[in-house]
Write a protein that holds these residues in place. Structure first.
Motif, short mmCIF file in Angstrom:
data_model
loop_
_atom_site.label_atom_id
_atom_site.label_comp_id
_atom_site.label_asym_id
_atom_site.label_seq_id
_atom_site.Cartn_x
_atom_site.Cartn_y
_atom_site.Cartn_z
N VAL A 125 91.17 66.83 76.25
CA VAL A 125 92.29 66.86 77.01
C VAL A 125 93.33 66.09 76.17
O VAL A 125 94.51 66.65 76.14
CB VAL A 125 92.13 66.09 78.59
CG1 VAL A 125 93.42 65.64 79.10
CG2 VAL A 125 91.28 66.98 79.34
N LEU A 126 93.10 65.11 75.60
CA LEU A 126 94.24 64.33 74.62
C LEU A 126 94.57 65.26 73.52
O LEU A 126 95.72 65.12 73.35
CB LEU A 126 93.51 63.14 74.35
CG LEU A 126 93.70 61.69 74.73
CD1 LEU A 126 92.92 60.60 74.89
CD2 LEU A 126 95.16 61.30 73.75
N ASP A 127 93.71 65.96 72.87
CA ASP A 127 94.01 66.57 72.01
C ASP A 127 94.98 67.79 72.48
O ASP A 127 95.91 68.09 71.79
CB ASP A 127 92.73 67.25 71.12
CG ASP A 127 91.92 66.28 70.45
OD1 ASP A 127 92.68 65.18 69.77
OD2 ASP A 127 90.98 66.58 70.06
N PHE A 128 94.55 68.29 73.42
CA PHE A 128 95.29 69.59 74.40
C PHE A 128 96.75 69.09 74.47
O PHE A 128 97.85 69.61 74.23
CB PHE A 128 94.73 69.87 75.37
CG PHE A 128 95.30 71.07 76.08
CD1 PHE A 128 95.42 72.48 75.59
CD2 PHE A 128 96.26 70.85 77.27
CE1 PHE A 128 96.13 73.29 76.29
CE2 PHE A 128 96.85 71.71 77.79
CZ PHE A 128 96.94 72.97 77.37
N TYR A 129 96.93 67.87 74.98
CA TYR A 129 98.23 67.21 75.27
C TYR A 129 98.85 66.96 74.11
O TYR A 129 100.12 67.19 74.11
CB TYR A 129 97.89 65.80 76.18
CG TYR A 129 99.28 65.35 76.60
CD1 TYR A 129 99.89 65.73 77.55
CD2 TYR A 129 99.74 63.99 75.93
CE1 TYR A 129 101.18 65.18 78.09
CE2 TYR A 129 100.75 63.48 76.56
CZ TYR A 129 101.67 63.84 77.48
OH TYR A 129 102.64 63.35 77.83
N THR A 130 98.42 66.40 73.25
CA THR A 130 98.94 65.98 72.15
C THR A 130 99.66 67.44 71.47
O THR A 130 100.69 67.43 70.78
CB THR A 130 98.13 65.32 70.87
OG1 THR A 130 97.45 64.29 71.46
CG2 THR A 130 98.87 65.08 69.60
N PHE A 132 100.37 70.02 72.93
CA PHE A 132 101.36 70.69 73.76
C PHE A 132 102.61 69.94 73.69
O PHE A 132 103.69 70.59 73.67
CB PHE A 132 100.74 70.36 75.42
CG PHE A 132 101.78 70.86 76.32
CD1 PHE A 132 102.23 72.17 76.57
CD2 PHE A 132 102.42 70.09 77.12
CE1 PHE A 132 103.04 72.55 77.47
CE2 PHE A 132 103.15 70.22 77.82
CZ PHE A 132 103.73 71.59 78.24
N LYS A 133 102.51 68.60 73.36
CA LYS A 133 103.71 67.80 73.05
C LYS A 133 104.44 68.19 72.09
O LYS A 133 105.65 68.61 71.79
CB LYS A 133 103.51 66.40 73.24
CG LYS A 133 104.12 65.69 74.22
CD LYS A 133 103.83 64.26 73.83
CE LYS A 133 104.80 63.13 74.42
NZ LYS A 133 104.42 61.73 74.32
N LYS A 136 106.05 71.58 72.24
CA LYS A 136 107.39 71.49 72.98
C LYS A 136 108.58 71.08 72.46
O LYS A 136 109.52 71.48 72.41
CB LYS A 136 107.06 70.67 74.40
CG LYS A 136 108.32 70.59 75.27
CD LYS A 136 107.66 69.69 76.57
CE LYS A 136 109.02 69.66 77.58
NZ LYS A 136 108.92 68.72 78.42
#
Length: 141
Positions: A125-130, A132-133, A136
């Motif tokens: 999840v952390l990798d995905f969020y990073t 994604f950021k 963006k």
């Protein structure tokens, strides 16, 4: 012949007088010895009275000391009783801590796989969020 009788009576009287004189000397010497013995016995009596008095005082002090020692010994018995109870409480506490640590260890062993999977999912999840950021930010530029 009468003269011989008077002479022999005189000799007997002289012998008796000498015997009485020596007997008097012997009795005077015995009297002195008995007086010395009496004085010695009186001195010994006085010393024995003093020793008896001191012995009685010492015995009384010893009895007081023994009573004090008995009271202090009884006081120490309560202290040792309290120490024994404290030791038993500590033993119970140690057993409780051991049981809790055993349960925690068992639970950790059982949940190790679940925790491992949760950490992997969290990392994902952390990798995905990073990522994604980062995307963006690239799109915003």
């Amino acid at each position: 012949m009468e003269a011989i009788l008077y002479i022999s009576a005189l000799i007997v009287a002289l012998a008796f007088a000498i015997l009485v004189i020596y007997l008097i000397k012997t009795l005077k010497s015995a009297t002195k010895t008995l007086e010395n013995t009496s004085a010695t016995v009186e001195a010994l009596e006085k010393q024995l009275r003093g020793i008896t008095t001191e012995s009685e005082l010492l015995l009384k002090k010893t009895n007081v000391l023994a009573d004090d020692l008995q009271q202090k010994s009884e006081s120490l018995n309560t202290v040792f009783g309290a120490a024994k109870e404290l030791g038993e409480s500590m033993k119970t506490l140690n057993q409780s801590v051991h049981q809790v640590s055993t349960k925690i260890s068992d639970q950790t062993s059982r949940n190790a796989e679940t925790v491992s999977q949760a950490v992997q999912w969290g990392q994902a999840v952390l990798d995905f969020y990073t990522k994604f950021k980062q995307r963006k930010q690239q799109l915003d530029r």
